[in-house]
Write a protein that holds these residues in place. Structure first.
Motif, PDB file in Angstrom:
ATOM      1  N   TYR A  72       0.834  -1.190   0.000  1.00 45.23           N
ATOM      2  CA  TYR A  72       0.000   0.000   0.000  1.00 45.23           C
ATOM      3  C   TYR A  72       0.875   1.249   0.000  1.00 45.23           C
ATOM      4  O   TYR A  72       1.929   1.300   0.647  1.00 45.23           O
ATOM      5  N   THR A  73       0.419   2.255  -0.728  1.00 43.66           N
ATOM      6  CA  THR A  73       1.067   3.561  -0.735  1.00 43.66           C
ATOM      7  C   THR A  73      -0.030   4.626  -0.728  1.00 43.66           C
ATOM      8  O   THR A  73      -1.188   4.342  -1.017  1.00 43.66           O
ATOM      9  N   ARG A  74       0.343   5.829  -0.406  1.00 44.50           N
ATOM     10  CA  ARG A  74      -0.632   6.916  -0.451  1.00 44.50           C
ATOM     11  C   ARG A  74      -0.840   7.424  -1.881  1.00 44.50           C
ATOM     12  O   ARG A  74      -1.915   7.919  -2.220  1.00 44.50           O
ATOM     13  N   THR A  75       0.205   7.313  -2.692  1.00 42.09           N
ATOM     14  CA  THR A  75       0.114   7.776  -4.072  1.00 42.09           C
ATOM     15  C   THR A  75       0.225   6.582  -5.021  1.00 42.09           C
ATOM     16  O   THR A  75       0.804   5.551  -4.686  1.00 42.09           O
ATOM     17  N   ALA A  76      -0.344   6.748  -6.205  1.00 43.48           N
ATOM     18  CA  ALA A  76      -0.438   5.653  -7.170  1.00 43.48           C
ATOM     19  C   ALA A  76       0.692   5.732  -8.181  1.00 43.48           C
ATOM     20  O   ALA A  76       0.516   6.188  -9.317  1.00 43.48           O
ATOM     21  N   GLY A  77       1.869   5.261  -7.774  1.00 42.00           N
ATOM     22  CA  GLY A  77       3.025   5.320  -8.657  1.00 42.00           C
ATOM     23  C   GLY A  77       2.884   4.467  -9.904  1.00 42.00           C
ATOM     24  O   GLY A  77       3.551   4.723 -10.912  1.00 42.00           O
ATOM     25  N   ASP A  78       2.012   3.461  -9.854  1.00 44.79           N
ATOM     26  CA  ASP A  78       1.836   2.589 -11.016  1.00 44.79           C
ATOM     27  C   ASP A  78       0.724   3.070 -11.946  1.00 44.79           C
ATOM     28  O   ASP A  78       0.438   2.422 -12.954  1.00 44.79           O
ATOM     29  N   VAL A  79       0.086   4.194 -11.590  1.00 48.97           N
ATOM     30  CA  VAL A  79      -0.997   4.720 -12.441  1.00 48.97           C
ATOM     31  C   VAL A  79      -0.649   6.116 -12.931  1.00 48.97           C
ATOM     32  O   VAL A  79      -0.228   6.299 -14.066  1.00 48.97           O
ATOM     33  N   ASN A  80      -0.829   7.111 -12.056  1.00 51.69           N
ATOM     34  CA  ASN A  80      -0.562   8.493 -12.492  1.00 51.69           C
ATOM     35  C   ASN A  80       0.199   9.319 -11.461  1.00 51.69           C
ATOM     36  O   ASN A  80       0.356  10.531 -11.630  1.00 51.69           O
ATOM     37  N   GLY A  81       0.640   8.687 -10.385  1.00 47.70           N
ATOM     38  CA  GLY A  81       1.426   9.391  -9.382  1.00 47.70           C
ATOM     39  C   GLY A  81       0.633  10.259  -8.433  1.00 47.70           C
ATOM     40  O   GLY A  81       1.212  10.917  -7.557  1.00 47.70           O
ATOM     41  N   GLN A  82      -0.697  10.262  -8.554  1.00 47.94           N
ATOM     42  CA  GLN A  82      -1.523  11.117  -7.715  1.00 47.94           C
ATOM     43  C   GLN A  82      -1.852  10.420  -6.391  1.00 47.94           C
ATOM     44  O   GLN A  82      -1.832   9.199  -6.277  1.00 47.94           O
ATOM     45  N   ARG A  83      -2.170  11.213  -5.400  1.00 49.37           N
ATOM     46  CA  ARG A  83      -2.633  10.687  -4.115  1.00 49.37           C
ATOM     47  C   ARG A  83      -4.091  10.261  -4.259  1.00 49.37           C
ATOM     48  O   ARG A  83      -4.900  10.958  -4.880  1.00 49.37           O
TER      49      ARG A  83
END
Length: 224
Positions: A72-83
């Motif tokens: 889990y992460t707060r931002t979506a590095g595998d999609v668009n980098g947004q929180r």
């Protein structure tokens, strides 16, 4: 729409409880509308890419925390980098009511504070293989809500992806909670009955599944 044959509440295994028709049509419409909004961003719904390069047939959007295999992460590095969108208080209240109704334990319900949800959309061809929900640091129950098409939900054991398992039909409005001895059961969705959705839910077709979880994580854990 009422079932012709009543479907009783059942404990499928210790800690794994199925409550048919738990959500009203109005509650389902509200959930469907909320999920449609989350599906458009800030991190949009997508077919999750797996480490070996394949893509899941189920489409997923997350709130509170972003899940990707297997963290889990707060931002979506595998999609668009947004929180990802925040986890709303009304979902916490809904989760607590689900735990109370499933287990009849006010203390457990009051202490249940989900902080993420994976929202999965299944078309008629989508499937989900047997897996465990074990990327969370917390062992608090998983609360699963269904709307739209009926599916076969396969509830296995905690040791192997294979038998013994029990197949349960989850219909629109059903609640399934798994915790305690069943928190880490293998489970999956081998079949969706395409075209069984009630349009009154706001879904013409497809199955929407919302699973609330307690990650047990802090922003320091995620490095964000």
């Amino acid at each position: 729409m009422s079932a012709l044959i009543p479907r009783p509440a059942m404990e499928i295994a210790p800690g794994a409880v199925h409550l048919p028709g738990w959500l009203t049509l109005e509650q389902q419409r509200e959930l469907v509308a909320a999920c449609r909004a989350w599906a458009t961003g800030p991190v949009p719904i997508r077919h999750t890419r797996l480490p070996r390069g394949g893509a899941m047939s189920v489409q997923t959007v997350c709130i509170g925390w972003h899940w990707q295999p297997y963290r889990y992460t707060r931002t979506a590095g595998d999609v668009n980098g947004q929180r990802v969108a925040a986890f709303p208080d009304w979902m916490v209240r809904l989760g607590r009511r689900a735990v109370l109704d499933a287990y009849g334990d006010e203390t457990a319900a009051d202490g249940y504070t989900p902080d993420t949800a994976l929202i999965n959309f299944y078309d008629g061809q989508a499937r989900l293989g047997m897996h465990q929900d074990k990327d969370e640091k917390s062992s608090a129950p998983v609360v699963s809500l269904s709307s739209g098409d009926t599916c076969v939900f396969r509830v296995g054991n905690t040791r192997t992806r294979t038998r013994p398992y029990t197949d349960v039909e989850l219909a629109s409005g059903d609640l399934f909670v798994f915790g305690g001895p069943s928190r880490y059961v293998y489970h999956g969705v081998p079949k969706v009955y395409d075209g069984t959705a009630d349009p009154a839910t706001g879904l013409e077709s497809g199955r929407l599944n919302i699973t609330m979880r307690v990650t047990g994580l802090t922003d320091e854990d995620a490095g964000r």
